[in-house]
Design a protein around this motif. Structure first.
Motif, PDB file in Angstrom:
ATOM      1  N   PRO A  51       3.686  -4.788   6.237  1.00 24.35           N
ATOM      2  CA  PRO A  51       2.938  -4.454   7.459  1.00 24.35           C
ATOM      3  C   PRO A  51       2.236  -3.105   7.320  1.00 24.35           C
ATOM      4  CG  PRO A  51       5.141  -5.262   7.983  1.00 24.35           C
ATOM      5  CD  PRO A  51       5.096  -5.096   6.500  1.00 24.35           C
ATOM      6  N   GLY A  52       1.013  -3.041   7.728  1.00 27.39           N
ATOM      7  CA  GLY A  52       0.243  -1.813   7.649  1.00 27.39           C
ATOM      8  C   GLY A  52      -0.596  -1.711   6.391  1.00 27.39           C
ATOM      9  N   ALA A  53      -0.245  -2.445   5.319  1.00 28.27           N
ATOM     10  CA  ALA A  53      -0.998  -2.348   4.074  1.00 28.27           C
ATOM     11  C   ALA A  53      -2.426  -2.844   4.262  1.00 28.27           C
ATOM     12  CB  ALA A  53      -0.286  -3.127   2.971  1.00 28.27           C
ATOM     13  N   LEU A  54      -2.589  -3.988   4.940  1.00 29.80           N
ATOM     14  CA  LEU A  54      -3.923  -4.531   5.148  1.00 29.80           C
ATOM     15  C   LEU A  54      -4.761  -3.619   6.036  1.00 29.80           C
ATOM     16  CD1 LEU A  54      -5.949  -6.786   4.731  1.00 29.80           C
ATOM     17  CD2 LEU A  54      -4.943  -7.986   6.697  1.00 29.80           C
ATOM     18  N   LEU A  57      -5.963  -0.703   4.010  1.00 29.53           N
ATOM     19  CA  LEU A  57      -7.046  -1.085   3.109  1.00 29.53           C
ATOM     20  C   LEU A  57      -8.353  -1.253   3.874  1.00 29.53           C
ATOM     21  CD1 LEU A  57      -7.853  -1.849   0.231  1.00 29.53           C
ATOM     22  CD2 LEU A  57      -7.249  -4.215   0.770  1.00 29.53           C
ATOM     23  N   LEU A  58      -8.300  -1.899   5.047  1.00 29.31           N
ATOM     24  CA  LEU A  58      -9.511  -2.065   5.851  1.00 29.31           C
ATOM     25  C   LEU A  58     -10.030  -0.711   6.343  1.00 29.31           C
ATOM     26  CD1 LEU A  58      -8.579  -5.242   7.948  1.00 29.31           C
ATOM     27  CD2 LEU A  58     -10.088  -5.102   5.954  1.00 29.31           C
ATOM     28  N   GLU A  59      -9.110   0.163   6.709  1.00 32.14           N
ATOM     29  CA  GLU A  59      -9.516   1.508   7.148  1.00 32.14           C
ATOM     30  C   GLU A  59     -10.223   2.260   6.031  1.00 32.14           C
ATOM     31  OE1 GLU A  59     -10.081   4.941   9.378  1.00 32.14           O
ATOM     32  OE2 GLU A  59      -9.590   2.899  10.022  1.00 32.14           O
ATOM     33  N   SER A  60      -9.788   2.023   4.780  1.00 30.56           N
ATOM     34  CA  SER A  60     -10.397   2.723   3.646  1.00 30.56           C
ATOM     35  C   SER A  60     -11.835   2.278   3.394  1.00 30.56           C
ATOM     36  CB  SER A  60      -9.561   2.514   2.380  1.00 30.56           C
ATOM     37  OG  SER A  60      -9.647   1.177   1.918  1.00 30.56           O
ATOM     38  N   ALA A  78     -18.583  -1.742  -2.533  1.00 29.14           N
ATOM     39  CA  ALA A  78     -17.361  -2.079  -1.797  1.00 29.14           C
ATOM     40  C   ALA A  78     -16.572  -3.172  -2.504  1.00 29.14           C
ATOM     41  CB  ALA A  78     -17.721  -2.513  -0.373  1.00 29.14           C
ATOM     42  N   LEU A  79     -17.282  -4.167  -3.045  1.00 29.94           N
ATOM     43  CA  LEU A  79     -16.601  -5.244  -3.761  1.00 29.94           C
ATOM     44  C   LEU A  79     -15.894  -4.709  -5.004  1.00 29.94           C
ATOM     45  CD1 LEU A  79     -15.997  -8.241  -4.052  1.00 29.94           C
ATOM     46  CD2 LEU A  79     -18.183  -8.498  -5.262  1.00 29.94           C
ATOM     47  N   LYS A  80     -16.541  -3.810  -5.736  1.00 25.27           N
ATOM     48  CA  LYS A  80     -15.901  -3.197  -6.910  1.00 25.27           C
ATOM     49  C   LYS A  80     -14.642  -2.451  -6.499  1.00 25.27           C
ATOM     50  CE  LYS A  80     -20.049  -2.523  -9.735  1.00 25.27           C
ATOM     51  NZ  LYS A  80     -20.948  -1.491 -10.344  1.00 25.27           N
ATOM     52  N   TYR A  81     -14.738  -1.720  -5.383  1.00 26.93           N
ATOM     53  CA  TYR A  81     -13.571  -0.980  -4.898  1.00 26.93           C
ATOM     54  C   TYR A  81     -12.418  -1.927  -4.582  1.00 26.93           C
ATOM     55  CZ  TYR A  81     -10.610   1.318  -1.444  1.00 26.93           C
ATOM     56  OH  TYR A  81      -9.536   1.781  -0.725  1.00 26.93           O
ATOM     57  N   GLN A  93      -1.791   0.966  -2.524  1.00 25.23           N
ATOM     58  CA  GLN A  93      -1.318   0.875  -1.148  1.00 25.23           C
ATOM     59  C   GLN A  93      -0.411   2.055  -0.803  1.00 25.23           C
ATOM     60  OE1 GLN A  93      -2.314  -0.888   1.251  1.00 25.23           O
ATOM     61  NE2 GLN A  93      -3.563  -2.382   0.159  1.00 25.23           N
ATOM     62  N   ARG A  94       0.414   2.460  -1.752  1.00 27.56           N
ATOM     63  CA  ARG A  94       1.276   3.633  -1.493  1.00 27.56           C
ATOM     64  C   ARG A  94       0.428   4.888  -1.286  1.00 27.56           C
ATOM     65  NH1 ARG A  94       4.948   1.105  -5.255  1.00 27.56           N
ATOM     66  NH2 ARG A  94       4.032   2.239  -7.005  1.00 27.56           N
ATOM     67  N   PHE A  95      -0.648   5.018  -2.060  1.00 27.97           N
ATOM     68  CA  PHE A  95      -1.523   6.180  -1.907  1.00 27.97           C
ATOM     69  C   PHE A  95      -2.245   6.149  -0.560  1.00 27.97           C
ATOM     70  CE2 PHE A  95      -5.621   8.375  -3.111  1.00 27.97           C
ATOM     71  CZ  PHE A  95      -5.080   9.654  -3.057  1.00 27.97           C
ATOM     72  N   LEU A  96      -2.735   4.990  -0.160  1.00 22.65           N
ATOM     73  CA  LEU A  96      -3.387   4.881   1.148  1.00 22.65           C
ATOM     74  C   LEU A  96      -2.409   5.186   2.282  1.00 22.65           C
ATOM     75  CD1 LEU A  96      -5.611   1.667   0.746  1.00 22.65           C
ATOM     76  CD2 LEU A  96      -6.273   4.067   0.500  1.00 22.65           C
ATOM     77  N   ALA A  97      -1.162   4.743   2.121  1.00 24.22           N
ATOM     78  CA  ALA A  97      -0.152   5.029   3.147  1.00 24.22           C
ATOM     79  C   ALA A  97       0.138   6.521   3.214  1.00 24.22           C
ATOM     80  CB  ALA A  97       1.121   4.244   2.842  1.00 24.22           C
ATOM     81  N   LEU A  98       0.161   7.199   2.051  1.00 25.36           N
ATOM     82  CA  LEU A  98       0.371   8.649   2.022  1.00 25.36           C
ATOM     83  C   LEU A  98      -0.721   9.370   2.796  1.00 25.36           C
ATOM     84  CD1 LEU A  98       1.735  11.246   0.766  1.00 25.36           C
ATOM     85  CD2 LEU A  98       0.131  10.974  -1.132  1.00 25.36           C
TER      86      LEU A  98
END
Length: 373
Positions: A51-54, A57-60, A78-81, A93-98
């Protein structure tokens, strides 16, 4: 009469061994169905699906002013990213959560969205794999959040600028020291220490990151002024610093930073491993020559190992007719180092500050108490 139904071999914990002659061996089919790669991939997918990972990612994908060009070009970027994110789903995902959990980094991400994918491009060392890049990126911000004073941490990364104070040069002009995050879409490190003019326009910069597990300080950039008159600017700057080379001052300040946090291992990037070397952009500094001048030793992985401390001349080693300038030069260097140390020192709590001030007040002598002469 029909015989009762029986479960096939392997069900209810009955293996194939039950049907083999004594002493025969059959491999465990359940173990054979998995592999370390399969297990890691499944764990990565499971973690990315938490939960929260998606939502992270969308927020990024939002506020990506670093993705420029017409809509179709931004769409390809964006597709490459997204594809690169899937290639290291759990780690990314861990980095985005940080970043999402830290208000300071969240604010920094809005100013420089490239932070979200710094590890997907050239970064600090051209020999690093993308997982190395992400590992050291996370380690730096873990160190910064844990060890930089909270006010300084917020000024540098949320506000984008922290002024450390001013130095008076030989001609009476003021020079300022500043701490900043790397330049927009930077790739040479995560903390930038700058010597600036009175208007806080950069004159010299040194960029570095901290690997907190070693620990080590990694220098990725030492850059002076650019342009047609760069040499004249450096010559004049050296003159008003009482003959001290500005890049020598910047390196001395980074050593002060490392010493303050007890970091003994210092490494600096070599010419061939610099991330901009293969980008077609010119490098204006010969890093190898300067690190060797500082008694650095070339080691593997594109690094120079710098000595634990910088060699400094004593006054006795300087000719007598240059000693006055030497003393002024050393005084200016120590003053600059003290400005940095003052900024790195955590603020003193109010009750400790009051107690310290009270300890400096002489104890009053009461008449007739026998304490006086």
């Amino acid at each position: 009469m029909n015989k009762p139904n029986r479960h096939p071999a392997g069900v209810l914990d009955i293996g194939l061994e039950a049907f083999l002659p004594r002493g025969a061996y059959a491999p465990d089919a359940r173990r054979a169905r998995t592999s370390p790669f399969f297990d890691r991939s499944r764990a990565a997918v499971n973690e990315a699906a938490q939960p929260g990972a998606l939502s992270n990612l969308l927020e990024s994908l939002r506020h990506r002013q670093d993705w420029t060009g017409p809509w179709y070009k931004r769409g390809v970027t964006a597709l490459k990213y997204l594809l690169r994110s899937l290639g290291m789903a759990a780690q990314h995902q861990r980095f985005l959560a940080l970043i999402a959990a830290d208000p300071v980094l969240h604010a920094y991400r809005r100013r420089d969205p490239r932070l979200l994918e710094r590890h997907m491009h050239r970064y600090v060392n051209a020999h690093w794999h993308r997982r190395d890049r992400l590992t050291y990126l996370q380690q730096h911000y873990r160190f910064a959040k844990a060890h930089l004073p909270s006010g300084l941490y917020e000024l540098v990364y949320a506000m984008g600028h922290a002024s450390l104070g001013s130095l008076t040069a030989k001609d009476g002009s003021l020079l300022t020291l500043c701490l900043r995050p790397p330049i927009y879409k930077g790739c040479e490190g995560e903390l930038c220490l700058q010597l600036c003019d009175v208007n806080e326009e950069p004159l010299y910069s040194i960029v570095f990151s901290i690997a907190d597990e070693l620990p080590a300080l990694m220098i990725g950039c030492l850059q002076g002024p650019r342009g047609d008159h760069a040499k004249d600017v450096v010559r004049e700057l050296t003159r008003i610093l009482h003959g001290m080379r500005p890049k020598q001052l910047m390196l001395s300040l980074v050593y002060t930073f490392a010493r303050h946090y007890g970091i003994e291992r210092m490494v600096a990037i070599s010419n061939d491993a610099h991330p901009l070397r293969r980008s077609g952009r010119p490098l204006f500094s010969d890093y190898d020559a300067f690190w060797e001048e500082q008694r650095g030793q070339r080691i593997g992985g594109g690094w120079y190992a710098l000595p634990a401390s910088l060699p400094h001349k004593s006054e006795a080693e300087v000719p007598s007719n240059h000693r006055a300038a030497f003393r002024r030069r050393e005084a200016l260097r120590l003053e600059a180092e003290q400005l940095l140390l003052n900024a790195l020192a955590p603020p003193v709590p109010a009750f400790r500050r009051a107690a310290h001030e009270a300890s400096r007040i002489p104890f009053p002598v009461v008449a007739g108490s026998g304490n006086g002469p």
